[in-house]
Design a protein around this motif. Structure first.
Motif, short mmCIF file in Angstrom:
data_model
loop_
_atom_site.label_atom_id
_atom_site.label_comp_id
_atom_site.label_asym_id
_atom_site.label_seq_id
_atom_site.Cartn_x
_atom_site.Cartn_y
_atom_site.Cartn_z
N VAL A 56 88.25 65.69 41.86
CA VAL A 56 88.96 65.00 42.94
C VAL A 56 89.86 63.96 42.31
N GLY A 57 91.11 63.90 42.74
CA GLY A 57 92.03 62.87 42.30
C GLY A 57 92.77 62.33 43.51
N VAL A 58 92.96 61.02 43.55
CA VAL A 58 93.66 60.39 44.68
C VAL A 58 94.74 59.46 44.15
N PHE A 59 95.96 59.67 44.64
CA PHE A 59 97.08 58.79 44.32
C PHE A 59 97.46 58.05 45.59
N VAL A 60 97.42 56.72 45.51
CA VAL A 60 97.79 55.86 46.63
C VAL A 60 99.07 55.12 46.27
N ALA A 61 100.05 55.14 47.17
CA ALA A 61 101.32 54.45 46.92
C ALA A 61 101.75 53.68 48.17
N GLU A 63 105.96 49.61 45.71
CA GLU A 63 105.53 48.21 45.64
C GLU A 63 104.26 48.10 44.82
N CYS A 64 103.33 49.02 45.06
CA CYS A 64 102.11 49.12 44.25
C CYS A 64 101.57 50.53 44.39
N ALA A 65 100.85 50.98 43.39
CA ALA A 65 100.32 52.34 43.40
C ALA A 65 99.17 52.43 42.41
N ALA A 66 98.33 53.43 42.60
CA ALA A 66 97.23 53.67 41.67
C ALA A 66 96.77 55.11 41.77
N TYR A 67 96.30 55.62 40.66
CA TYR A 67 95.73 56.96 40.61
C TYR A 67 94.35 56.90 39.99
#
Length: 265
Positions: A185-190, A168-172
């Motif tokens: 540091v990397g964060v992927f939110v979905a 539906e939505c996501a960001a990295y």
């Protein structure tokens, strides 16, 4: 380098056969990790099997699933209108891996097979609950990543494609090392119909991991303020010459909030 035989099969079955018949045979995708390993003599393969002739570079959409062939370079993923429309965050991620030369040689399967603890792709695959398809089976992302440089792949098993659900939505968001551009540091939110998944790369002692506390909070309210007061355990964090464990733990929260804000927008 040590001496080795080089072969470039044109069929997946041939590549699998060569790898299965010789325990010292190694597969090469884009070579962004393997070539330096060879040059430093950390590996002594009998045969190097080049996978670039197998026809595994492609991108397509099947309903609510984005399908990416194993040998698709990062630069192609980043520039693909299909990816940009289906999962913009994945196109952004791919477009910020290394430099242009790396992006047009390195492949998605090479990144996933190597499972470097600072690589970007593992966070996307884990956060999107993707399926890694091989010549033998399909592996869920939660089962695939098994620790630093460790995966569920068996000897001679080859990734053929990656199947990523459209979110539906996501960001990295990542805080890159200025030299290598790997993720400090990397964060992927979905966010999907099944809920929110948050995957962190570059920080954990065991490589990429899901941040369950962030997921629970965001499932209740998908807002960066929902993460206020949630701390990432320092003892889970990697510490090296680039940053300490406490700094990484703090940065995970900062980066995650930025990713949620971008996804929300």
């Amino acid at each position: 380098m040590y001496d080795f035989e080089y072969v470039k099969p044109s069929a997946l079955e041939e590549a699998v056969r060569i790898l299965s018949e010789d325990d010292a045979a190694k597969a090469i995708a884009g070579g962004m990790t393997f070539i330096p390993v060879l040059k430093q003599r950390f590996s002594q393969p009998s045969v190097v099997v080049d996978l670039s002739g197998l026809g595994l570079s492609y991108i397509r959409r099947e309903d609510d699933t984005l399908v990416i062939g194993a040998m698709t370079p990062h630069g192609v993923v980043a520039a693909s209108p299909i990816v940009q429309q289906a999962i913009p965050a994945l196109a952004y991620l791919a477009g910020h891996i290394g430099d242009r030369q790396v992006r047009y040689r390195g492949t998605i399967s090479g990144s996933l097979a190597n499972n470097d603890p600072s690589a970007c792709y593992p966070s996307a695959v884990l956060a999107l609950d993707a399926i890694i398809k091989t010549d033998r089976r399909e592996i869920a992302a939660d089962d695939y990543f098994q620790g630093m440089f460790t995966t569920a792949l068996e000897p001679g098993e080859l990734i053929t494609e990656i199947r990523l659900p459209v979110a539906e939505c996501a960001a990295y968001v990542k805080f890159p090392n200025p030299a290598s551009r790997y993720a400090t540091v990397g964060v992927f939110v979905a966010k999907t119909a099944a809920g929110v998944r948050v995957a962190v790369t570059g920080a954990g002692q065991d490589g990429v991991f899901r941040h369950r506390a962030f997921e629970e909070a965001l499932d209740k309210s998908f807002s960066s303020s929902s993460l206020d007061g949630i701390e990432t355990p320092v003892d889970m964090m990697n510490s090296d010459i680039h940053s300490g464990a406490a700094y990484r733990a703090h940065l995970v929260g900062v980066i995650a909030r930025r990713a949620v804000d971008i996804a929300s927008a």
